[in-house]
Design a protein around this motif. Structure first.
Motif, PDB file in Angstrom:
ATOM      1  N   SER A 116      47.475  56.657 -36.852  1.00  0.00           N
ATOM      2  CA  SER A 116      46.257  55.892 -36.550  1.00  0.00           C
ATOM      3  C   SER A 116      46.109  54.705 -37.482  1.00  0.00           C
ATOM      4  O   SER A 116      45.769  53.595 -37.051  1.00  0.00           O
ATOM      5  N   GLN A 117      46.347  54.911 -38.770  1.00  0.00           N
ATOM      6  CA  GLN A 117      46.253  53.820 -39.729  1.00  0.00           C
ATOM      7  C   GLN A 117      47.312  52.749 -39.461  1.00  0.00           C
ATOM      8  O   GLN A 117      47.041  51.546 -39.560  1.00  0.00           O
ATOM      9  N   ALA A 120      46.440  50.874 -36.098  1.00  0.00           N
ATOM     10  CA  ALA A 120      45.098  50.278 -35.990  1.00  0.00           C
ATOM     11  C   ALA A 120      45.116  48.755 -35.950  1.00  0.00           C
ATOM     12  O   ALA A 120      44.368  48.147 -35.165  1.00  0.00           O
ATOM     13  N   MET A 125      42.382  45.838 -35.120  1.00  0.00           N
ATOM     14  CA  MET A 125      41.860  45.659 -36.473  1.00  0.00           C
ATOM     15  C   MET A 125      42.389  44.359 -37.076  1.00  0.00           C
ATOM     16  O   MET A 125      41.747  43.763 -37.938  1.00  0.00           O
ATOM     17  N   ARG A 135      42.211  51.680 -27.797  1.00  0.00           N
ATOM     18  CA  ARG A 135      41.555  52.971 -28.018  1.00  0.00           C
ATOM     19  C   ARG A 135      42.530  53.958 -28.644  1.00  0.00           C
ATOM     20  O   ARG A 135      43.731  53.931 -28.361  1.00  0.00           O
ATOM     21  N   LEU A 168      36.285  58.092 -36.950  1.00  0.00           N
ATOM     22  CA  LEU A 168      37.012  56.877 -36.559  1.00  0.00           C
ATOM     23  C   LEU A 168      36.198  56.062 -35.556  1.00  0.00           C
ATOM     24  O   LEU A 168      36.111  54.833 -35.663  1.00  0.00           O
ATOM     25  N   ARG A 169      35.606  56.744 -34.585  1.00  0.00           N
ATOM     26  CA  ARG A 169      34.839  56.035 -33.555  1.00  0.00           C
ATOM     27  C   ARG A 169      33.646  55.309 -34.174  1.00  0.00           C
ATOM     28  O   ARG A 169      33.322  54.178 -33.798  1.00  0.00           O
ATOM     29  N   GLU A 171      33.356  54.299 -37.277  1.00  0.00           N
ATOM     30  CA  GLU A 171      33.783  53.283 -38.236  1.00  0.00           C
ATOM     31  C   GLU A 171      34.422  52.075 -37.560  1.00  0.00           C
ATOM     32  O   GLU A 171      34.178  50.922 -37.946  1.00  0.00           O
ATOM     33  N   LEU A 172      35.267  52.333 -36.540  1.00  0.00           N
ATOM     34  CA  LEU A 172      36.061  51.260 -35.937  1.00  0.00           C
ATOM     35  C   LEU A 172      35.288  50.425 -34.919  1.00  0.00           C
ATOM     36  O   LEU A 172      35.816  49.465 -34.366  1.00  0.00           O
ATOM     37  N   PHE A 175      35.372  46.671 -34.966  1.00  0.00           N
ATOM     38  CA  PHE A 175      36.506  45.958 -34.372  1.00  0.00           C
ATOM     39  C   PHE A 175      36.571  46.160 -32.856  1.00  0.00           C
ATOM     40  O   PHE A 175      37.483  45.653 -32.201  1.00  0.00           O
ATOM     41  N   ILE A 177      37.204  48.992 -31.457  1.00  0.00           N
ATOM     42  CA  ILE A 177      38.179  50.050 -31.174  1.00  0.00           C
ATOM     43  C   ILE A 177      37.445  51.366 -30.962  1.00  0.00           C
ATOM     44  O   ILE A 177      36.619  51.763 -31.788  1.00  0.00           O
TER      45      ILE A 177
END
Length: 286
Positions: A116-117, A120, A125, A135, A168-169, A171-172, A175, A177
């Motif tokens: 994921s990182q 991203a 990102m 996604r 993640l949802r 936080e992202l 962006f 995402i």
């Protein structure tokens, strides 16, 4: 063009998703660990599948996969990352080897986060990329919400993935995402056959749980053989990737009333009793 990276695409849900999405117009980068699996997947494809040698526990392979996908995208965003790679081994937590427990986290949790990182920036990102943000789809399990006996290592990782998906949802969003969980019930995949093979030498045969574990293995194997076809999960994955207003979590579970709604609504002590009775577990006589 819709583009997706799928980890753990050699067999089961990952392979079914790769084949289904490729057939329906997606460009699929399918992560496998062996060249033979890459060749087999390419031979079965009716669309654009591009296998990647990708073990999510190996940073160099993840970095190489990102470079390959980035070159293909030419500055565009990646539509989706499907984190599907996972392992499962049965065993009583009180005596399960710690290295085996750790191995579940190395693949199911740390491998998922590593991928994921790494992807991203391609998902959006990196704001220099053009196109709609992508996604992240995380394949969890009923075990991400309900912990069965003898699957403590596996369900612990799936609980972690459920929490990570929500974080993640949230936080992202800055962006654009999205992060979505898909928690299937029993699916016709080789994962439980692999678990049976791992236990075929009877590592717990002399333990206090041997009879209960044998019953549990048979229930899990039957569930795997009678479960949903992996192609049905593949369809849910495409919905999660492509729907204009996707859910935060999907639960494709057979016999949903008894296998999903009731276990989630029962008080924990009552659910304990269901598990104990089913697998012949009971308190010692005084």
């Amino acid at each position: 063009m819709k583009t997706v990276v799928i980890t753990g695409a050699s067999t089961g849900i990952g392979a079914a998703a790769a084949l289904y999405l490729a057939k329906h117009g997606w460009c699929v980068f399918a992560g496998v660990r062996k060249q033979a699996d890459a060749d087999a997947l390419s031979a079965r494809s009716e669309g654009d599948i591009r296998p990647l040698i990708l073990d999510v526990t190996k940073q160099d392979q993840v970095d190489a996969a990102v470079e390959t996908v980035s070159e293909f995208l030419k500055g565009q965003t990646l539509t989706g990352l499907v984190n599907n790679a996972g392992i499962a081994n049965m065993g009583p937590l009180a005596i399960q080897p710690l290295d085996e427990f750790k191995a579940h986290f190395e693949v199911n949790v740390f491998g998922l986060l590593r991928a994921s990182q790494a992807f991203a920036p391609l998902l959006g990102m990196d704001e220099a990329r053009t196109g709609a943000p992508g996604r992240i789809i995380n394949i969890t399990s009923v075990g991400g919400r309900v912990s069965a006996p003898f699957l403590g290592a596996y369900t612990a990782t799936k609980h972690a993935v459920e929490a990570m998906t929500d974080s993640l949802r949230r936080e992202l969003v800055i962006f654009g995402i999205d992060a979505i969980a898909i928690g299937p019930g029993s699916v016709k995949t080789p994962i439980w056959d692999k678990a049976e093979e791992a236990n075929s030498d009877g590592p717990y045969s002399g333990s206090a749980w041997s009879e209960a574990l044998e019953k549990f293995e048979q229930v899990m194997l039957k569930g795997g053989r009678d479960g949903l076809p992996p192609e049905q999960i593949a369809k849910v994955i495409e919905i999660a990737l492509d729907d204009a207003t996707p859910r935060a979590r999907y639960a494709p579970v057979p016999n949903k009333l008894t296998n999903w709604y009731i276990p989630n609504l029962l008080p924990k002590r009552m659910l304990d009793g269901v598990f104990w009775k089913r697998f012949g577990l009971s308190k010692p006589d005084k």
